[in-house]
Design a protein around this motif. Structure first.
Motif, PDB file in Angstrom:
ATOM      1  N   ALA A 127      10.360  -8.754 -26.289  1.00 13.33           N
ATOM      2  CA  ALA A 127       9.708  -8.399 -25.033  1.00 13.33           C
ATOM      3  C   ALA A 127       8.447  -7.580 -25.285  1.00 13.33           C
ATOM      4  O   ALA A 127       8.445  -6.651 -26.093  1.00 13.33           O
ATOM      5  N   TYR A 184      18.439  -6.673 -23.282  1.00 17.41           N
ATOM      6  CA  TYR A 184      17.474  -6.429 -24.347  1.00 17.41           C
ATOM      7  C   TYR A 184      18.193  -5.579 -25.385  1.00 17.41           C
ATOM      8  O   TYR A 184      18.715  -4.504 -25.069  1.00 17.41           O
ATOM      9  N   LEU A 208      14.933 -10.198 -26.731  1.00 17.11           N
ATOM     10  CA  LEU A 208      15.346 -10.687 -25.425  1.00 17.11           C
ATOM     11  C   LEU A 208      16.516 -11.661 -25.611  1.00 17.11           C
ATOM     12  O   LEU A 208      16.367 -12.711 -26.234  1.00 17.11           O
ATOM     13  N   PRO A 268      16.625 -13.364 -18.596  1.00 20.04           N
ATOM     14  CA  PRO A 268      17.073 -12.334 -19.548  1.00 20.04           C
ATOM     15  C   PRO A 268      18.385 -11.709 -19.094  1.00 20.04           C
ATOM     16  O   PRO A 268      18.575 -11.441 -17.911  1.00 20.04           O
ATOM     17  N   ASN A 314      18.894 -14.035 -23.616  1.00 22.28           N
ATOM     18  CA  ASN A 314      19.008 -14.616 -22.275  1.00 22.28           C
ATOM     19  C   ASN A 314      20.436 -15.060 -21.955  1.00 22.28           C
ATOM     20  O   ASN A 314      21.330 -14.991 -22.798  1.00 22.28           O
ATOM     21  N   CYS A 343      10.807  -3.142 -21.999  1.00 25.47           N
ATOM     22  CA  CYS A 343      11.469  -4.097 -21.107  1.00 25.47           C
ATOM     23  C   CYS A 343      11.012  -3.956 -19.653  1.00 25.47           C
ATOM     24  O   CYS A 343      11.547  -4.634 -18.769  1.00 25.47           O
TER      25      CYS A 343
END
Length: 610
Positions: A429, A212, A226, A209, A228, A140
């Motif tokens: 990611a 994660y 990911l 984002p 969001n 990440c």
């Protein structure tokens, strides 16, 4: 409006009243989602928390052991952390941070603090160590690592690499004598609890984002899915349909680094304005006592949780509790029935979803064993289909035109869901290869694009949908998905093993499947159980470590060079029927030791727990 009326008329033609009920549920979710999307300035999960804090400042939000934090307390705690973070060299609002801690209030305080600063957050599994930990952190591109005090040694193992990258490492302790790791709790105590200006997160959009979340797939090390801000908004809309109210008290003992604990538990309570009873980890023996002590009304589960509870000794007070609703997924039909018979009239709300997926189901009808029911409006909004799957070739079947073949009703098929604006697939990611592997093209027509869930499902004549199995090389143990190729790669990095075929085997009186590997020894090397143990422990979390090793002269493969697992799974780990050397992981002596008939019998009887 005319379209909605047409949908209602269609629904009314159905003889099933549950379809009408579900139509209402879907419509409420859709309207709530659209309303949130249209708010200006943009409305996020954090904003919902701030709304609840303003409306319910003195209401208990987090209960943890004997500690209780109201919504206002939580807001101030997160403000102190956010203000302390801003004074740390190497941190600036908006950069990605990683949380490495277990279930505790500080986890929630810190996430809220980072959200107030507009920082995406990687939720690291606190079981991972060494190379896996470093891999997950790097996925990440985080600039800051915030770790719990008890995980100091794990951080020290990867500290040189972190410092080389210029990472700011903060430990939730009042002091730390390790160069390169800064104590952080003392700074938090001294920091102001003043609110943070909204301008610090003005850069955040619905496509930004939020977190994660790590998931094991069919290949490689854990992947960072990911999630969001838009996914958060949709999650808030969905959780509001579960029937939880602001008067409810939810028991959260599933890991906060997973989707269930974080999105359904934590964010779900934020959405509703309810109270969280937070537990460090699941305990079958303490579960109902906790529910009684804290007047819990809603619990979370995964399939294993239900079974573990049913396996505890029966008590006279098994039905003496206030739990009215259980939310989760993965419970088998027979365990579901046993749970209800033993613990009383509890509504079980089974659902199907995945961290990175773009389709989900909700068993609104309460059909035991099903994960949901096919509904025309659902399928209209989120087009999905079950396609025939060739388990030998490990790929969807296709017709002469190269298109997928739809599975018939009652036939098991692979669930795939169309990737659209309303049902996107964001991917992983720093892992374009794995993101691409989850995409399936030319499904119903040339050029279309679907998300491959990797799950085999079946729809019955009454349109109920049932989970059947995972495809490929993933099995479930101790509530975690184990990627067999990842484990195989780790084993092959050892000093003594050349190649390893990893699979899961069933063990009586245990939920899921435990890891086993059929492996070959490197040329001119000897099997060393102690060294292999140290290697496995360094690279894999406890649930992913193979409990059994079977040494072979060669690993069997198919004509297309795929490792053969079916026969190995069927043969299991019985030393009476397997002539090749068998070993079992023994934590007491920190080695893989020979698996004898006596040990095998002890495992079957339950004397030895895995």
């Amino acid at each position: 409006m005319l379209g909605i009326c047409r949908f209602i008329n269609k629904a009314k033609q159905s003889s099933c009243s549950e379809n009408l009920l579900y139509f209402g549920v879907l419509l409420r979710i859709l309207l709530k989602y659209v309303a949130s999307r249209r708010r200006r300035p943009p409305f996020f999960a954090l904003d919902r928390f701030l709304e609840q804090t303003a409306a319910l400042p003195d209401k208990p939000f987090i209960v943890f052991g004997e500690e209780t934090y109201t919504y206002a307390d939580t807001d101030k705690k997160s403000n102190k952390i956010a203000n302390a973070l801003q004074s740390q060299p190497g941190y600036e609002a908006g950069v990605t941070a990683a949380l490495f801690m277990g279930n505790e209030p500080s986890f929630l305080f810190t996430w809220l603090a980072l959200a107030k600063l507009g920082s995406p957050v990687a939720l690291l599994n606190y079981n991972i160590r060494s190379k896996s930990l470093l891999h997950c952190f790097n996925c990440c591109k985080a600039k800051v690592l915030i770790a719990a005090a008890e995980l100091k040694e794990a951080v020290e193992d990867v500290l040189p690499s972190l410092l080389e990258q210029g990472v700011t490492v903060l430990l939730l302790a009042k002091c730390c004598d390790t160069p390169g790791i800064e104590s952080f709790s003392d700074k938090v105590e001294e920091a102001s609890d003043a609110p943070l200006p909204r301008s610090l997160r003005s850069h955040v959009t619905l496509k930004s984002p939020a977190v994660y979340i790590y998931t094991s797939g069919t290949t490689g090390l854990p992947k960072a899915a990911l999630v969001n801000q838009n996914r958060f908004v949709s999650a808030l809309a969905v959780t509001s349909s579960y029937g939880v109210t602001s008067k409810d008290i939810m028991y959260v003992n599933l890991p906060l680094y997973h989707t269930a604990g974080f999105l359904v538990g934590f964010l779900g309570c934020i959405q509703i304005g309810s109270t969280i009873v937070l537990k460090r980890k699941f305990s079958a023996s303490q579960f109902w006592d906790d529910c009684r002590k804290y007047n819990v009304t809603v619990v979370q589960y995964i399939g294993e949780v239900m079974r573990y509870l049913c396996c505890t000794p029966k008590r006279d007070n098994d039905r003496d509790h206030k739990v009215r609703l259980a939310i989760g997924n993965g419970v088998r039909a027979e365990v579901w029935r046993e749970f209800l018979n033993r613990f009383g009239n509890i509504k079980v709300l089974e659902f199907y979803a995945s961290t990175e997926g773009n389709v989900g189901f909700l068993n609104y009808a309460g059909k035991i064993g099903a994960v949901g029911r096919v509904h025309f409006l659902h399928q209209k909004l989120f087009p999905y289909i079950l396609v025939k799957y060739d388990t030998e070739r490990d790929e969807p079947m296709r017709d002469a035109n190269g298109l997928c073949i739809e599975a018939s009703k009652g036939e098991t098929g692979l669930l795939v869901s169309k990737i659209t604006d309303i049902a996107p697939f964001v991917g992983y990611a720093q892992n374009e290869e794995q993101t691409e592997k989850k995409k399936l093209r030319n499904v119903l027509k040339k050029g279309d694009l679907y998300f491959n869930t990797g799950d085999l499902m079946k729809i019955d004549k009454d349109n109920f949908i049932y989970f059947q199995d995972r495809i490929g090389d993933t099995f479930r143990w101790k509530g975690e998905n184990v990627a067999t190729t990842e484990v195989s790669d780790i084993l092959s990095m050892s000093d003594c093993l050349q190649e390893a075929n990893v699979y899961g085997v069933h063990v009586p009186k245990h939920e899921g499947r435990v890891g086993m590997a059929a492996a070959t020894v490197k040329k001119d090397a000897q099997f060393d159980g102690s060294k292999l143990y140290e290697h496995v422990v360094s690279y894999l979390p406890s649930y992913a470590r193979p409990r059994f090793i079977r040494l072979q002269s060669a690993v069997e493969v198919t004509a297309t060079f795929k490792q053969m697992k079916v026969k190995l799974v069927e043969q299991g780990f019985d030393p009476e029927h397997i002539q090749e050397p068998l070993y079992i992981l023994d934590d007491c002596v920190r080695s893989y030791v020979p698996l004898t008939a006596e040990i095998y019998i002890s495992i079957l009887s339950g004397s030895i727990k895995l």
